[in-house]
Design a protein around this motif. Structure first.
Motif, PDB file in Angstrom:
ATOM      1  N   ILE A   5      -4.950   7.022  12.566  1.00 37.88           N
ATOM      2  CA  ILE A   5      -3.952   5.954  12.631  1.00 37.88           C
ATOM      3  C   ILE A   5      -4.145   5.179  13.917  1.00 37.88           C
ATOM      4  N   LYS A   6      -4.254   3.873  13.783  1.00 35.99           N
ATOM      5  CA  LYS A   6      -4.306   2.991  14.949  1.00 35.99           C
ATOM      6  C   LYS A   6      -2.949   2.300  15.077  1.00 35.99           C
TER       7      LYS A   6
ATOM      8  N   ILE B  92      -6.664   4.377   8.807  1.00 31.88           N
ATOM      9  CA  ILE B  92      -8.045   4.508   8.328  1.00 31.88           C
ATOM     10  C   ILE B  92      -8.106   5.687   7.382  1.00 31.88           C
ATOM     11  N   MET B  93      -8.546   5.437   6.173  1.00 31.79           N
ATOM     12  CA  MET B  93      -8.642   6.488   5.164  1.00 31.79           C
ATOM     13  C   MET B  93      -9.987   7.213   5.276  1.00 31.79           C
ATOM     14  N   LYS B  94     -10.099   8.361   4.655  1.00 29.12           N
ATOM     15  CA  LYS B  94     -11.316   9.166   4.747  1.00 29.12           C
ATOM     16  C   LYS B  94     -12.513   8.495   4.097  1.00 29.12           C
ATOM     17  N   ASN B  95     -12.268   7.536   3.205  1.00 32.39           N
ATOM     18  CA  ASN B  95     -13.383   6.782   2.608  1.00 32.39           C
ATOM     19  C   ASN B  95     -13.733   5.554   3.447  1.00 32.39           C
ATOM     20  N   GLU B  96     -13.172   5.514   4.698  1.00 35.78           N
ATOM     21  CA  GLU B  96     -13.398   4.450   5.687  1.00 35.78           C
ATOM     22  C   GLU B  96     -12.685   3.141   5.364  1.00 35.78           C
ATOM     23  N   LYS B  97     -11.866   3.113   4.338  1.00 36.11           N
ATOM     24  CA  LYS B  97     -11.068   1.920   4.043  1.00 36.11           C
ATOM     25  C   LYS B  97      -9.977   1.771   5.103  1.00 36.11           C
ATOM     26  N   VAL B  98      -9.808   0.564   5.627  1.00 38.68           N
ATOM     27  CA  VAL B  98      -8.800   0.285   6.658  1.00 38.68           C
ATOM     28  C   VAL B  98      -7.658  -0.508   6.021  1.00 38.68           C
ATOM     29  N   LEU B  99      -6.432   0.020   6.126  1.00 37.26           N
ATOM     30  CA  LEU B  99      -5.265  -0.615   5.535  1.00 37.26           C
ATOM     31  C   LEU B  99      -4.265  -1.009   6.628  1.00 37.26           C
ATOM     32  N   SER B 100      -3.591  -2.101   6.416  1.00 34.74           N
ATOM     33  CA  SER B 100      -2.588  -2.556   7.384  1.00 34.74           C
ATOM     34  C   SER B 100      -1.309  -1.735   7.261  1.00 34.74           C
ATOM     35  N   ILE B 101      -0.648  -1.519   8.402  1.00 41.45           N
ATOM     36  CA  ILE B 101       0.648  -0.852   8.425  1.00 41.45           C
ATOM     37  C   ILE B 101       1.719  -1.915   8.644  1.00 41.45           C
TER      38      ILE B 101
ATOM     39  N   PHE C  40       0.799  -1.221   0.000  1.00 40.93           N
ATOM     40  CA  PHE C  40       0.000   0.000   0.000  1.00 40.93           C
ATOM     41  C   PHE C  40       0.838   1.280   0.000  1.00 40.93           C
ATOM     42  N   LEU C  41       0.369   2.214  -0.798  1.00 41.59           N
ATOM     43  CA  LEU C  41       0.914   3.569  -0.827  1.00 41.59           C
ATOM     44  C   LEU C  41      -0.272   4.498  -0.560  1.00 41.59           C
ATOM     45  N   VAL C  42      -0.212   5.318   0.498  1.00 42.63           N
ATOM     46  CA  VAL C  42      -1.367   6.134   0.864  1.00 42.63           C
ATOM     47  C   VAL C  42      -1.118   7.615   0.604  1.00 42.63           C
ATOM     48  N   HIS C  43      -2.204   8.315   0.335  1.00 47.31           N
ATOM     49  CA  HIS C  43      -2.187   9.765   0.156  1.00 47.31           C
ATOM     50  C   HIS C  43      -2.398  10.383   1.542  1.00 47.31           C
ATOM     51  N   LEU C  44      -1.403  11.087   2.055  1.00 52.15           N
ATOM     52  CA  LEU C  44      -1.478  11.606   3.423  1.00 52.15           C
ATOM     53  C   LEU C  44      -2.682  12.507   3.660  1.00 52.15           C
TER      54      LEU C  44
END
Length: 229
Positions: free
Chosen positions: A196-197, A202-211, A186-190
């Protein structure tokens, strides 16, 4: 750039298309037009567009109603209303259009629209994508995150998901400093990060991505720096 023109005057549609090609071909090598000059009730309102032109006063339909339906799946599109009736401009404000072109003074209004659009595009860089002989262009500002899948990249935007043949590393070199890798996939747009958990973003579209463990500290530092800008 995907462009939709909705107008029951087919000759005007062709003229508008020709004028747009003259100006926009300097900005991008990908222009895809869809013209709808009849059967408006049969339109595919799920389709994604960067630019939408709609005549307000269609023969059997209300252009504003069509615009509202299209905006549900195109919230970041530039919506431009067209009309022979200047008085209708106030009726369009409910949709917060980008511009209003009056057919009575088309040349003047079109040039004003182009000047404004070009200024906007200066501040919204475009990313050219290529996947299996299919080309697309997306505004970098509309990208939420990018995911590496088997032999392709998935670019997740507010206008849908696009694909590209390049590697995550290659695409990251093109993007600006607002994009950070948080995981091998994953590459995220800050600017699209909501929270951040411990091991998740957690992205603004509610998508949850692993770190990923090896990306965690660098990501958090980059995000702190971004928030201070």
């Amino acid at each position: 750039m995907d462009i939709c023109i909705v107008d029951d005057d087919f000759e005007f549609c062709q003229k508008l298309k020709k004028d747009l090609i003259i100006y926009l071909s300097e900005k991008t090598d990908y222009l895809n037009f869809e013209i709808q000059s009849s059967h408006f009730n049969e339109m595919n309102f799920q389709k994604k567009y960067h630019l939408i032109f709609i005549d307000i006063d269609l023969l059997q339909d209300n252009g504003i109603d069509i615009a509202q339906k299209m905006l549900q799946n195109n919230p970041t599109s530039y919506l431009v209303f067209i009309s022979s009736h200047s008085s209708l401009v106030f009726d369009t404000l409910i949709t917060q259009p980008f511009f209003f072109i009056r057919k009575s003074i088309y040349k003047k209004d079109f040039q004003s629209f182009i000047n404004l659009l070009m200024e906007k595009l200066k501040n919204h860089q475009l990313l050219h994508l290529n996947y299996k002989y299919t080309q697309a262009v997306v505004p970098i500002s509309s990208i939420i995150y990018i995911e590496i899948e088997v032999h392709k990249l998935s670019i997740h935007t507010y206008n849908g998901i696009y694909y590209d043949n390049r590697s995550l590393k290659a695409i990251q070199k093109i993007l600006n400093h607002e994009f950070v890798q948080v995981h091998k996939s994953f590459l995220v747009h800050l600017s699209e990060v909501k929270a951040i958990k411990s091991q998740e973003v957690i992205m603004k579209n509610e998508k949850v991505l692993s770190i990923g463990r090896s990306y965690k500290e660098q990501f958090k530092e980059r995000y702190k720096t971004f928030l201070r800008l």
